[in-house]
Design a protein around this motif. Structure first.
Motif, PDB file in Angstrom:
ATOM      1  N   ALA A 234       0.824  -1.205   0.000  1.00 51.46           N
ATOM      2  CA  ALA A 234       0.000   0.000   0.000  1.00 51.46           C
ATOM      3  C   ALA A 234       0.862   1.261   0.000  1.00 51.46           C
ATOM      4  O   ALA A 234       0.515   2.261  -0.646  1.00 51.46           O
ATOM      5  CB  ALA A 234      -0.939  -0.007   1.204  1.00 51.46           C
ATOM      6  N   ARG A 257      -6.496  -1.795   3.080  1.00 55.40           N
ATOM      7  CA  ARG A 257      -5.709  -0.823   2.328  1.00 55.40           C
ATOM      8  C   ARG A 257      -6.012  -0.870   0.830  1.00 55.40           C
ATOM      9  O   ARG A 257      -5.633   0.029   0.085  1.00 55.40           O
ATOM     10  CB  ARG A 257      -4.207  -1.050   2.551  1.00 55.40           C
ATOM     11  CG  ARG A 257      -3.759  -0.949   4.002  1.00 55.40           C
ATOM     12  CD  ARG A 257      -4.053   0.431   4.607  1.00 55.40           C
ATOM     13  NE  ARG A 257      -3.498   1.514   3.841  1.00 55.40           N
ATOM     14  CZ  ARG A 257      -2.223   1.901   3.895  1.00 55.40           C
ATOM     15  NH1 ARG A 257      -1.378   1.265   4.697  1.00 55.40           N
ATOM     16  NH2 ARG A 257      -1.795   2.907   3.177  1.00 55.40           N
ATOM     17  N   ALA A 270      -6.042   1.276  -4.604  1.00 62.77           N
ATOM     18  CA  ALA A 270      -5.780   1.775  -3.265  1.00 62.77           C
ATOM     19  C   ALA A 270      -7.065   2.299  -2.641  1.00 62.77           C
ATOM     20  O   ALA A 270      -7.863   2.974  -3.303  1.00 62.77           O
ATOM     21  CB  ALA A 270      -4.728   2.886  -3.331  1.00 62.77           C
TER      22      ALA A 270
END
Length: 292
Positions: A234, A257, A270
């Motif tokens: 992430a 994440r 994301a």
């Protein structure tokens, strides 16, 4: 506990301490098979003898060789071809739209093994010269195996390796036959770079990638280590970037994440609403990851 069981556990614990990967009891059968060549080289016959050697002080080099032998470096060009079709026809055009101003794409292949995934990506760009003319393409491949990265850097493959996944046309267009094998051509190699690195360490430069591929790597991690790996990934992906996992992997129930992407199977984006519990700027050190 039988001596043989204790010896297998010592070696499995070594792999976990160095890489975070688990060799569960159901998978420990492969230890003797994977280490057969090393047994012959150092003149021993079984796991018990190896465990005794590893317990002696100063055997760091032997421990490294054991870990290298146990790592699963199975890969081939365009592995899981449907995923590369999605990359070529859906995801990369979408990234091209997003990066039209900068005309630059950065990609990280985490756990790249001997480099075939990285080169497969580079070949996609090389096969579409009109679309990617004047673009800067930077594809970074990393793997914990030094031996695998050496081959990736050489860009040289055997006849068997070169025939796994690519067409005759691709072989002739992108590889040159040499005495040492088939070597990738300069126009493909120019888009790539490789380095030895643990996935649990800080991501490679530039650490803000448009796309990260981490396929068939997280399967072997314990849940807490897998969560730490997701934090690493992430921190490496741009807010509007993507993560691609393997067919047997998912973020569901593993991390917040990332969320699923509508662009295709195995693709995640994301989750900009999530807040990391903590920044992982150094390798996490739960008991499972302490150096042996």
């Amino acid at each position: 506990m039988a001596i043989d069981d204790a010896s297998h556990r010592i070696i499995a614990d070594l792999l976990t301490s160095r890489t975070g990967q688990q060799l569960t009891e159901s998978r420990r059968w492969r230890i003797s098979t994977a280490l057969a060549g090393l047994f012959r080289e150092i003149g021993i016959e079984n796991v018990d003898q190896l465990a005794c050697m590893l317990e002696r002080p100063g055997e760091h080099r032997l421990a490294t060789r054991v870990v290298e032998a146990l790592l699963n470096n199975e890969t081939y060009f365009f592995r899981d071809h449907a995923y590369f079709d999605t990359l070529a026809n859906v995801l990369l055009p979408e990234l091209a739209r997003k990066r039209a101003d900068s005309r630059k794409l950065t990609i990280w292949s985490a756990g790249c093994s001997t480099g075939q995934e990285v080169l497969s990506l580079a070949m996609i760009f090389a096969e579409q010269p009109g679309r990617w003319q004047d673009w800067t393409i930077d594809i970074v491949g990393t793997d914990i195996s030094g031996k695998a990265i050496e081959q990736a850097k050489s860009g040289t493959y055997s006849q068997f390796e070169i025939q796994r996944g690519i067409s005759v046309a691709q072989m002739l267009n992108f590889f040159d036959e040499t005495k040492g094998g088939w070597q990738v051509c300069d126009k493909v190699r120019a888009m790539t770079r490789f380095g030895q690195q643990n996935l649990l360490d800080y991501p490679p430069s530039p650490s803000n990638f448009d796309l990260v591929l981490c396929r068939n790597v997280l399967l072997y991690f314990a849940p807490d280590v897998r969560q730490a790996a997701f934090e690493r990934l992430a921190s490496a992906v741009n807010d509007d970037g993507y993560l691609m996992l393997g067919s047997g992997e998912t973020v569901v129930g593993q991390t917040d994440r990332f969320v699923s992407s509508e662009l295709g199977a195995g693709l995640y984006k994301a989750n900009t609403d999530s807040v990391p519990a903590r920044k992982f700027y150094s390798r996490p050190t739960p008991a499972a990851l302490r150096a042996g």
